[in-house]
Design an enzyme around this catalytic site. Sequence first.
Site, mmCIF file in Angstrom:
data_model
loop_
_atom_site.group_PDB
_atom_site.id
_atom_site.type_symbol
_atom_site.label_atom_id
_atom_site.label_comp_id
_atom_site.label_asym_id
_atom_site.label_seq_id
_atom_site.Cartn_x
_atom_site.Cartn_y
_atom_site.Cartn_z
ATOM 1 N N HIS A 61 1.860 -28.800 48.107
ATOM 2 C CA HIS A 61 2.332 -29.939 48.931
ATOM 3 C C HIS A 61 3.863 -30.013 48.959
ATOM 4 O O HIS A 61 4.470 -29.984 50.035
ATOM 5 C CB HIS A 61 1.700 -31.255 48.460
ATOM 6 N N HIS A 86 10.286 -33.842 45.083
ATOM 7 C CA HIS A 86 10.204 -35.265 45.456
ATOM 8 C C HIS A 86 9.132 -36.049 44.708
ATOM 9 O O HIS A 86 9.203 -37.270 44.623
ATOM 10 C CB HIS A 86 10.066 -35.424 46.985
ATOM 11 N N ASP A 87 8.118 -35.367 44.142
ATOM 12 C CA ASP A 87 7.077 -36.089 43.396
ATOM 13 C C ASP A 87 7.171 -35.889 41.888
ATOM 14 O O ASP A 87 6.343 -36.399 41.134
ATOM 15 C CB ASP A 87 5.683 -35.614 43.858
ATOM 16 N N GLU A 90 7.763 -39.110 39.743
ATOM 17 C CA GLU A 90 6.645 -40.051 39.821
ATOM 18 C C GLU A 90 5.433 -39.545 39.034
ATOM 19 O O GLU A 90 4.738 -40.326 38.388
ATOM 20 C CB GLU A 90 6.261 -40.235 41.298
ATOM 21 N N ASP A 91 5.194 -38.233 39.074
ATOM 22 C CA ASP A 91 3.939 -37.705 38.515
ATOM 23 C C ASP A 91 4.054 -37.109 37.113
ATOM 24 O O ASP A 91 3.051 -36.808 36.494
ATOM 25 C CB ASP A 91 3.374 -36.610 39.454
ATOM 26 N N ASP A 153 7.501 -35.364 54.389
ATOM 27 C CA ASP A 153 6.412 -35.617 53.431
ATOM 28 C C ASP A 153 5.216 -36.207 54.192
ATOM 29 O O ASP A 153 4.067 -35.798 54.021
ATOM 30 C CB ASP A 153 6.940 -36.605 52.372
#
Length: 739
Positions: A61, A86-87, A90-91, A153
């Site tokens: 992704h 970008h994630d 957060e993850d 995104d």
Amino acid sequence: MTQVEVEEENKALAREYKELLRISYQTLTVEDKKLIRKAFDVAVDAHKDQRRKSGEAYIFHPIGVAKIVAQEIGLGPTSIAAALMHDVVEDTDITIADIERMFNPKIAQLVEGLTKISQVKKEMNVSMQAENFRKMLLTLNDDVRVILIKIADRLHNMQTMDSMPDYKQVKIASETLYIYAPLAHRLGLYNIKTKLEDLGLKYTEPRIFNEIVSKIKETKEEQDEYIKSISDVLKKSMDEENVEFTIKGRPKSIYSIRRKMAAQNVTFDEVYDKFALRIIYKSNLHDEKFLAWKIYSIVTDHYRPSPSRLRDWISSPKSSGYEALHITVMGPKGRWVEIQVRSERMDEIAEKGYAAHYKYKQGATEESGLDVWLNLLKEALENSETNAVDFVEDFKMNLYAKEIFVFTPKGEIKSLPKGATSLDFAFSIHSDIGIRTRGTRVNGKLVQLNHELKSGDQVEIITSINQKPTLHWLEYVTTSRAKNKIRNVLNDDTKKIAEEGKELLTRKLKHLKITLSESVINELVNFFKLKTSLDLFYRVGAGAIENQQLKDYAAQKSNTLINFFKNKIKRSPSNAPEDINKQVLSNNFDLLVFGKEQDRLDYKLSTCCNPIPGDEVFGFVTINEGIKVHKRDCPNALSMQSNYAYRVMQAKWIDSSQQEFKAILKITGMDSLGLTNELTRVISSQMNVNIQSISLSGEAGIFNGQVTVVVQNNTILKKLIDNVKKMDGIDKVTRVYTN
């Protein structure tokens, strides 16, 4: 996973990485490639244990997003690295500080911007969702690249949404059509906008989407044939004129065909301009405009143009930076065809928007349309005190707004959204000019502030140092910039009046042997059925609360027994929710006025729809019962409006403390030097008084004057009369009542 599957996945990853570097729109240096590799490794490691719903490794992704950023939006290595990660924050356990340490503050800032957006809970009601959008739009303030990566995104999510449950698909697709597609449009990303809209339709109206797709496939051969016939005709003439060019046929997007079918209520076959032709020509910067019109002349030699559908975005580019000449001509078989004429540079800007814009802008001193728009946007975002839903609605209006071009008195060109008024124009020049606007001239003629502008109008603003916005101004403007500025000034005025009101209230209560305290304020707010202490102080300052009403409060306060019973009644369960709503709504809307002049008339509320203060309503003149007030959506409204339109009156609820009245004062005295100046100074220096007209004359030492003022209530008028009477040389001040 088996060893073979792991190896396959690793090979796919390596392929994706090479592809990412190969498709980058910007030229990458060795340093750039190192940076991207490092970000790639961090992301692969961070997401190694994650899978998507489809079973695919999650890392595909962020890579997909980075590819869109690199190729379709055309951003550079910093953005590609941020897209890859970008994630990550957060993850996983990696923090923004870690990213700053491993990379640089700029990448960290972009990743932080992207993380902030996604940290708002997903399943929310409309106002929270609007708050989420607002947060996202506020990041435009920091760096427009955050939004561009966010759009990439969203596009990748839309492309890979098949394994999600239906309800989620519909929610995400609706959001996409509501805010992401318009944003892409406004940032000049036309290709991405088209993809987002088509995918949005695929999930919100799947049946219609599939029908149109299969119809497009059926007609593809015929379409190619048609485009070729036009190309062949034009090619010969273009070659003779030595114009180097390519012609592409471009089918209209599925979404725009659907929109046309719905708007015109026609079938697929009846939609005529299902495709456009694009002529892209080679040219240096100097000859671009000349060549565009040369091609226009060649095209119109062969095909008859529709004069009303010529769009010249070369002389006046759109604010997204888009430049092209659009001609609609009558092609073979009696069909209208749109032909877009653009140079290779213009084509690149139309495809890539923001990024190409900056590639060509190096060294240019003039701000681009996009920069101007982003600056205006920043202002609107920074000053926004409105609630999130209104804010997003306002914002959306400005995203898809068609543009008009108007001129300043010096002949400079300004672009405004279609529907903008002369007052909007004043605010578009500068907010200080907007606030001080006294009048506007369009093409040399004095017009109202809410006069709607048309392309080509020349607008002149007349300002006055004493001018101040009024509540009505909010109805005169359409742009969110103007609305925000007016709201801010009105809020500041309200606060000033409220401060005076608080002092006044303290004094008045002292006379009634009551000390102003937190509990007294709360009691007064409840007693007058208001919302906040600010409302209370404002009404006292504006003179909307009379002394007698305060005496009533004092009398009620001393009667504790009544209070006790009141509380008992309040606590009883019979107080239905509907009554509570009535009270909340009527707080700020306690006066009903009729017609354009906003007259106060006697009325009754109808029982068929039970309107309450704040509802949208209209008045209906009955034969025996005077004016009856109905809700706009009353079950009987349609029949009344259509059968008895002549008996329907405009009506609306307003806040009585904001109501204004006209009064005429007759002033006599001894004529002396400077009296006129002093008189206008005294009148205009009083808060909440506007002079509407003034006529003064002096003869043989006697001064006669007539002044029409606009005030909110009697208290303010009395105060004004007292102040004028105190002036040296004034003999009499009387109020004149004319029929």
